[in-house]
Design a protein around this motif. Structure first.
Motif, PDB file in Angstrom:
ATOM      1  N   UNK A  14      -6.729   4.851  -4.748  1.00 17.50           N
ATOM      2  CA  UNK A  14      -7.426   3.999  -3.784  1.00 17.50           C
ATOM      3  C   UNK A  14      -6.647   2.738  -3.463  1.00 17.50           C
ATOM      4  N   UNK A  15      -6.043   2.122  -4.479  1.00 19.28           N
ATOM      5  CA  UNK A  15      -5.242   0.916  -4.251  1.00 19.28           C
ATOM      6  C   UNK A  15      -4.027   1.225  -3.391  1.00 19.28           C
ATOM      7  N   UNK A  16      -3.405   2.364  -3.656  1.00 17.00           N
ATOM      8  CA  UNK A  16      -2.235   2.778  -2.876  1.00 17.00           C
ATOM      9  C   UNK A  16      -2.614   3.015  -1.411  1.00 17.00           C
ATOM     10  N   UNK A  17      -3.719   3.738  -1.196  1.00 17.46           N
ATOM     11  CA  UNK A  17      -4.173   4.013   0.173  1.00 17.46           C
ATOM     12  C   UNK A  17      -4.497   2.717   0.910  1.00 17.46           C
ATOM     13  N   UNK A  18      -5.201   1.811   0.238  1.00 17.50           N
ATOM     14  CA  UNK A  18      -5.579   0.543   0.863  1.00 17.50           C
ATOM     15  C   UNK A  18      -4.349  -0.295   1.186  1.00 17.50           C
ATOM     16  N   UNK A  19      -3.403  -0.358   0.241  1.00 21.54           N
ATOM     17  CA  UNK A  19      -2.192  -1.141   0.464  1.00 21.54           C
ATOM     18  C   UNK A  19      -1.376  -0.569   1.609  1.00 21.54           C
ATOM     19  N   UNK A  20      -1.313   0.763   1.716  1.00 21.29           N
ATOM     20  CA  UNK A  20      -0.528   1.385   2.787  1.00 21.29           C
ATOM     21  C   UNK A  20      -1.147   1.141   4.160  1.00 21.29           C
ATOM     22  N   UNK A  21      -2.446   0.943   4.194  1.00 22.33           N
ATOM     23  CA  UNK A  21      -3.125   0.709   5.472  1.00 22.33           C
ATOM     24  C   UNK A  21      -3.161  -0.768   5.857  1.00 22.33           C
ATOM     25  N   UNK A  22      -2.852  -1.655   4.900  1.00 22.57           N
ATOM     26  CA  UNK A  22      -2.989  -3.084   5.197  1.00 22.57           C
ATOM     27  C   UNK A  22      -1.740  -3.913   4.915  1.00 22.57           C
ATOM     28  N   UNK A  23      -0.988  -3.595   3.871  1.00 22.26           N
ATOM     29  CA  UNK A  23       0.079  -4.489   3.427  1.00 22.26           C
ATOM     30  C   UNK A  23       1.457  -3.857   3.543  1.00 22.26           C
ATOM     31  N   UNK A  24       1.669  -2.710   2.913  1.00 20.02           N
ATOM     32  CA  UNK A  24       2.998  -2.099   2.869  1.00 20.02           C
ATOM     33  C   UNK A  24       3.185  -1.126   4.032  1.00 20.02           C
ATOM     34  N   UNK A  25       4.436  -0.811   4.314  1.00 20.26           N
ATOM     35  CA  UNK A  25       4.764   0.078   5.420  1.00 20.26           C
ATOM     36  C   UNK A  25       4.637   1.533   4.966  1.00 20.26           C
ATOM     37  N   UNK A  26       3.699   2.309   5.526  1.00 17.75           N
ATOM     38  CA  UNK A  26       3.514   3.699   5.089  1.00 17.75           C
ATOM     39  C   UNK A  26       4.700   4.595   5.426  1.00 17.75           C
ATOM     40  N   UNK A  27       5.566   4.162   6.336  1.00 17.65           N
ATOM     41  CA  UNK A  27       6.747   4.971   6.642  1.00 17.65           C
ATOM     42  C   UNK A  27       7.642   5.108   5.416  1.00 17.65           C
ATOM     43  N   UNK A  28       7.738   4.030   4.646  1.00 18.78           N
ATOM     44  CA  UNK A  28       8.583   4.043   3.455  1.00 18.78           C
ATOM     45  C   UNK A  28       7.824   4.477   2.202  1.00 18.78           C
ATOM     46  N   UNK A  29       6.556   4.089   2.093  1.00 20.61           N
ATOM     47  CA  UNK A  29       5.802   4.318   0.864  1.00 20.61           C
ATOM     48  C   UNK A  29       4.742   5.415   0.987  1.00 20.61           C
ATOM     49  N   UNK A  30       4.486   5.879   2.212  1.00 20.86           N
ATOM     50  CA  UNK A  30       3.491   6.915   2.469  1.00 20.86           C
ATOM     51  C   UNK A  30       2.118   6.458   1.972  1.00 20.86           C
ATOM     52  N   UNK A  31       1.180   7.388   1.875  1.00 19.54           N
ATOM     53  CA  UNK A  31      -0.163   7.107   1.355  1.00 19.54           C
ATOM     54  C   UNK A  31      -0.760   8.413   0.843  1.00 19.54           C
ATOM     55  N   UNK A  32      -1.697   8.335  -0.086  1.00 18.37           N
ATOM     56  CA  UNK A  32      -2.255   9.561  -0.681  1.00 18.37           C
ATOM     57  C   UNK A  32      -2.798  10.553   0.337  1.00 18.37           C
ATOM     58  N   UNK A  33      -3.433  10.073   1.407  1.00 18.71           N
ATOM     59  CA  UNK A  33      -3.996  10.998   2.393  1.00 18.71           C
ATOM     60  C   UNK A  33      -2.894  11.797   3.085  1.00 18.71           C
ATOM     61  N   UNK A  34      -1.735  11.164   3.355  1.00 20.23           N
ATOM     62  CA  UNK A  34      -0.632  11.886   3.986  1.00 20.23           C
ATOM     63  C   UNK A  34       0.000  12.882   3.013  1.00 20.23           C
ATOM     64  N   UNK A  35       0.095  12.510   1.760  1.00 19.21           N
ATOM     65  CA  UNK A  35       0.624  13.431   0.749  1.00 19.21           C
ATOM     66  C   UNK A  35      -0.296  14.637   0.621  1.00 19.21           C
ATOM     67  N   UNK A  36      -1.609  14.399   0.625  1.00 17.62           N
ATOM     68  CA  UNK A  36      -2.566  15.493   0.557  1.00 17.62           C
ATOM     69  C   UNK A  36      -2.425  16.422   1.758  1.00 17.62           C
ATOM     70  N   UNK A  37      -2.283  15.845   2.946  1.00 16.05           N
ATOM     71  CA  UNK A  37      -2.099  16.664   4.152  1.00 16.05           C
ATOM     72  C   UNK A  37      -0.836  17.510   4.053  1.00 16.05           C
ATOM     73  N   UNK A  38       0.223  16.936   3.486  1.00 18.77           N
ATOM     74  CA  UNK A  38       1.474  17.687   3.329  1.00 18.77           C
ATOM     75  C   UNK A  38       1.279  18.850   2.361  1.00 18.77           C
ATOM     76  N   UNK A  39       0.577  18.612   1.257  1.00 22.59           N
ATOM     77  CA  UNK A  39       0.308  19.686   0.297  1.00 22.59           C
ATOM     78  C   UNK A  39      -0.526  20.797   0.922  1.00 22.59           C
ATOM     79  N   UNK A  40      -1.543  20.410   1.691  1.00 26.54           N
ATOM     80  CA  UNK A  40      -2.384  21.413   2.357  1.00 26.54           C
ATOM     81  C   UNK A  40      -1.546  22.241   3.320  1.00 26.54           C
TER      82      UNK A  40
END
Length: 257
Positions: A14-40
């Motif tokens: 949850x902290x990772x997802x929140x940080x990726x949506x507000x503070x850090x750049x998801x292009x470099x650090x991604x986010x759990x929801x994108x990793x889940x989509x990739x696995x699916x």
């Protein structure tokens, strides 16, 4: 215990997802929801390198073969040198020198020697597993109770009987302890070998994801490899309990620590 672990994982994700949506750049650090989509996507539609199950199977086959051969080689040579001080003194500089060679260099050489197929990855996994098991088997053979060995010799036990009845059982704990980390090393060896040069496997998928700046793909590959390692750890723990069932519980085990 399980609830606490799941809670920690939930907080971390949850902290990772929140940080990726507000503070850090998801292009470099991604986010759990994108990793889940990739696995699916990988498990439903496959990857650009074919079925994810096929790639997992290739990496697992390489790791298992490297693990088995590395454990056998490490145990045999470790016990042999552990029981022969002369041989140990002669071979020790060569063993230490070989252990000091960077594994990534060996992986590159193995690709040149054995090609892009499974052999080069098994060789890389073997090297990583061998040294992890060898040093523990060597020390375990050295730590055998000398009084016990002398008593067995007085009773007429031969070299093979000593090895089978005293040395190997005494060294079992050392060997099994090394096996817990050895399979992780086998997976690392297989992935490093695939990263260096391969036509299939999880290492190739991760390398391809890196080349495409596909951060979720890198994390997805890491999660799959971690899951394989955890399953192997569970199986090795079951094996250890079966092989050491003859031993009385230690004081810490008896106290539930």
């Amino acid at each position: 215990m399980l609830a606490v672990r799941l809670g920690l994982v939930a907080v971390w994700l949850g902290s990772w997802e929140l940080a990726a949506r507000t503070v850090i750049d998801p292009f470099f650090y991604s986010m759990p929801s994108e990793v889940w989509d990739k696995l699916v996507t990988w498990f439903t539609d496959g990857t650009s390198m074919g079925s994810i199950w096929e790639n997992m199977g290739v990496t697992l086959e390489e790791a298992v073969l490297g693990f088995i051969t590395g454990v056998l080689g490490g145990v045999v040579l470790g016990v042999l040198l552990g029981r022969s001080r002369f041989l140990a003194d002669v071979v020790a500089p060569f063993i230490k020198g070989a252990n000091a060679i960077p594994r990534i260099v060996l992986a590159s050489l193995f690709v040149i020697w054995f090609g892009l197929g499974i052999s080069s990855k098994v060789a890389t996994a073997f090297v990583l597993v061998f040294f992890a098991v060898f040093f523990n088997a060597f020390q375990g053979a050295r730590e055998v109770d000398k009084v016990l060995v002398d008593n067995a010799r007085i009773l007429g036990a031969g070299r093979w009987q000593l090895l089978r009845s005293i040395v190997l059982p005494s060294a079992t704990s050392w060997i099994l302890a090394s096996m817990h980390v050895a399979f992780g090393f086998a997976l690392i060896g297989a992935v490093v070998g695939e990263f260096t040069g391969a036509d299939r496997g999880m290492g190739l998928l991760i390398r391809q994801s890196q080349g495409n700046f596909d951060t979720p793909g890198i994390y997805a590959g890491m999660l799959i490899i971690t899951a394989l390692a955890l399953v192997a750890e569970w199986l090795i723990t079951r094996l250890e309990k079966r092989l050491t069932s003859w031993r009385p519980p230690s004081s810490s085990e008896a106290a539930g620590i």
